[in-house]
Design an enzyme around this catalytic site. Sequence first.
Site, mmCIF file in Angstrom:
data_model
loop_
_atom_site.group_PDB
_atom_site.id
_atom_site.type_symbol
_atom_site.label_atom_id
_atom_site.label_comp_id
_atom_site.label_asym_id
_atom_site.label_seq_id
_atom_site.Cartn_x
_atom_site.Cartn_y
_atom_site.Cartn_z
ATOM 1 N N ASP A 1 4.895 8.566 -6.973
ATOM 2 C CA ASP A 1 5.113 7.517 -5.973
ATOM 3 C C ASP A 1 3.811 6.733 -5.840
ATOM 4 O OD1 ASP A 1 5.829 5.945 -3.826
ATOM 5 O OD2 ASP A 1 6.130 7.605 -2.421
ATOM 6 N N GLU B 1 13.902 6.807 0.275
ATOM 7 C CA GLU B 1 12.627 7.462 0.593
ATOM 8 C C GLU B 1 11.969 6.755 1.761
ATOM 9 O OE1 GLU B 1 8.209 8.061 0.575
ATOM 10 O OE2 GLU B 1 9.325 6.216 0.346
ATOM 11 N N HIS C 1 10.885 7.731 -6.122
ATOM 12 C CA HIS C 1 11.860 6.989 -5.313
ATOM 13 C C HIS C 1 12.030 5.583 -5.877
ATOM 14 C CE1 HIS C 1 9.485 4.249 -2.627
ATOM 15 N NE2 HIS C 1 8.551 5.177 -2.642
ATOM 16 N N ASP D 1 5.125 0.219 -5.171
ATOM 17 C CA ASP D 1 5.818 1.218 -4.329
ATOM 18 C C ASP D 1 7.319 0.963 -4.341
ATOM 19 O OD1 ASP D 1 6.582 3.081 -2.461
ATOM 20 O OD2 ASP D 1 5.733 2.024 -0.759
ATOM 21 N N ASP E 1 2.271 9.727 -26.243
ATOM 22 C CA ASP E 1 1.684 8.572 -25.583
ATOM 23 C C ASP E 1 2.846 7.704 -25.085
ATOM 24 O OD1 ASP E 1 -0.447 6.623 -25.051
ATOM 25 O OD2 ASP E 1 0.543 5.474 -26.620
ATOM 26 N N HIS F 1 3.800 -2.177 1.190
ATOM 27 C CA HIS F 1 4.915 -2.500 2.083
ATOM 28 C C HIS F 1 4.955 -3.973 2.483
ATOM 29 C CE1 HIS F 1 6.048 1.877 3.379
ATOM 30 N NE2 HIS F 1 6.119 1.664 2.078
ATOM 31 N N ASP G 1 0.933 8.364 -18.907
ATOM 32 C CA ASP G 1 0.587 9.425 -19.860
ATOM 33 C C ASP G 1 0.378 10.769 -19.153
ATOM 34 O OD1 ASP G 1 0.806 7.559 -21.875
ATOM 35 O OD2 ASP G 1 -1.346 7.284 -22.149
HETATM 36 N N1 TRP Z 1 5.447 7.534 0.236
HETATM 37 C C1 TRP Z 1 4.780 6.431 0.842
HETATM 38 C C2 TRP Z 1 5.660 5.224 0.648
HETATM 39 O O1 TRP Z 1 6.504 5.232 -0.206
HETATM 40 C C3 TRP Z 1 3.395 6.178 0.281
HETATM 41 C C4 TRP Z 1 2.469 7.339 0.383
HETATM 42 C C5 TRP Z 1 1.623 7.614 1.369
HETATM 43 C C6 TRP Z 1 2.318 8.384 -0.560
HETATM 44 N N2 TRP Z 1 0.958 8.763 1.127
HETATM 45 C C7 TRP Z 1 1.348 9.236 -0.047
HETATM 46 C C8 TRP Z 1 2.899 8.656 -1.782
HETATM 47 C C9 TRP Z 1 0.965 10.369 -0.753
HETATM 48 C C10 TRP Z 1 2.505 9.795 -2.467
HETATM 49 C C11 TRP Z 1 1.550 10.645 -1.945
HETATM 50 O O2 TRP Z 1 5.555 4.271 1.362
HETATM 51 ZN ZN ZN Z 2 6.686 4.947 -1.980
#
Ligand code: TRP
Ligand code: ZN
Length: 313
Positions: free
Chosen positions: A196, A167, A121, A133, A39, A283, A302
């Site tokens: 991500d 990224e 990332h 993000d 966990d 963003h 998890d």
């Molecule tokens: N990678 C994108 C970002 O960092 C976000 C994103 C869009 C994403 N579609 C995705 C992440 C699918 C993982 C899977 O802005």
């Molecule tokens: Zn991202």
Amino acid sequence: MKLSVPGRVTGAAVIAVAALLTTSAIADAAPARAAAAPDIPVANVKAHLTQLQSIATANGGNRAHGRAGYKASLDYVKAKLDAAGFTTTIQQFTASSRVGYNLIADWPGGDANQVVMAGSHLDSVTSGAGINDNGSGSAALLEAALTVSRTQYQPTKHLRFAWWGAEELGMVGSRNYVNGLTTANRAKISGYLNFDMIGSPNPGYFVYDDDPAIEKTLKDFYAGIGVATEIETEGDGRSDHAPFKSAGIPVGGVFTGASSTKSAAQAAKWGGTAGQSFDRCYHSSCDTTSNINDTALNRNSDALAYAVWELSD
Ligand code: TRP
Ligand code: ZN
């Protein structure tokens, strides 16, 4: 935080099997029990997010590629991993005339010819702190790695964790890493797991459908806690798993949604608000520590650990 996750074989399943088989047949058929996935304490994951927020606040409000906040984020993660006994490597590259870095952390031991990788990332966009993000994936990954050390997990396969730079400029760091692998080293990577955006404030529970075995592992975790999942479709190939997939490496991951809108059906099964984005702060400057759903962050931390443990055993 502890979720009610039954083991891979539930008590009911064992009884059902016992009713059909003789005792010796059960003993013969029983597979070697995998080490139980731990966990992951969500409070620890959140503490990392608080640190990443402080780093952004102290560095012009972001942790973007080529900015002071990115390097400070990298230093924070690296110091924790070094203290925990990981072998860390910084990979430097240039993108948009600025220096960027990947952080690679190897856990000593395991079969060097079977490498299980997990990555997130660590850079944000310039407009905000990037806590969902992708502080979320980065913090969960860090805490999972620290849990490997705390439990002194010694898997059959070799474990490698990665925090990618740039990224947000088009998966520059992860592409750089994959392109830098020799053909032989590329072939040693049995799978890559990507994390991500895993704590979106109006979350969905999306599982990448790239590799069937990895997908099944993550779906098994969710089935075990009784949470429905959907296939991830919001821009396939939009994160760091893409370069790995292009190189023929099996990939997978989980995602809680970005700017797409949660449907009524999705709100009915997951809660949250229909007709609203999974992440209204995607963003933007409001992607702060307030922009996290703790339940989603807990479940996905998890899930991450479950997949790392199951796939490396
Ligand atoms: N990678 C994108 C970002 O960092 C976000 C994103 C869009 C994403 N579609 C995705 C992440 C699918 C993982 C899977 O802005
Ligand atoms: Zn991202």
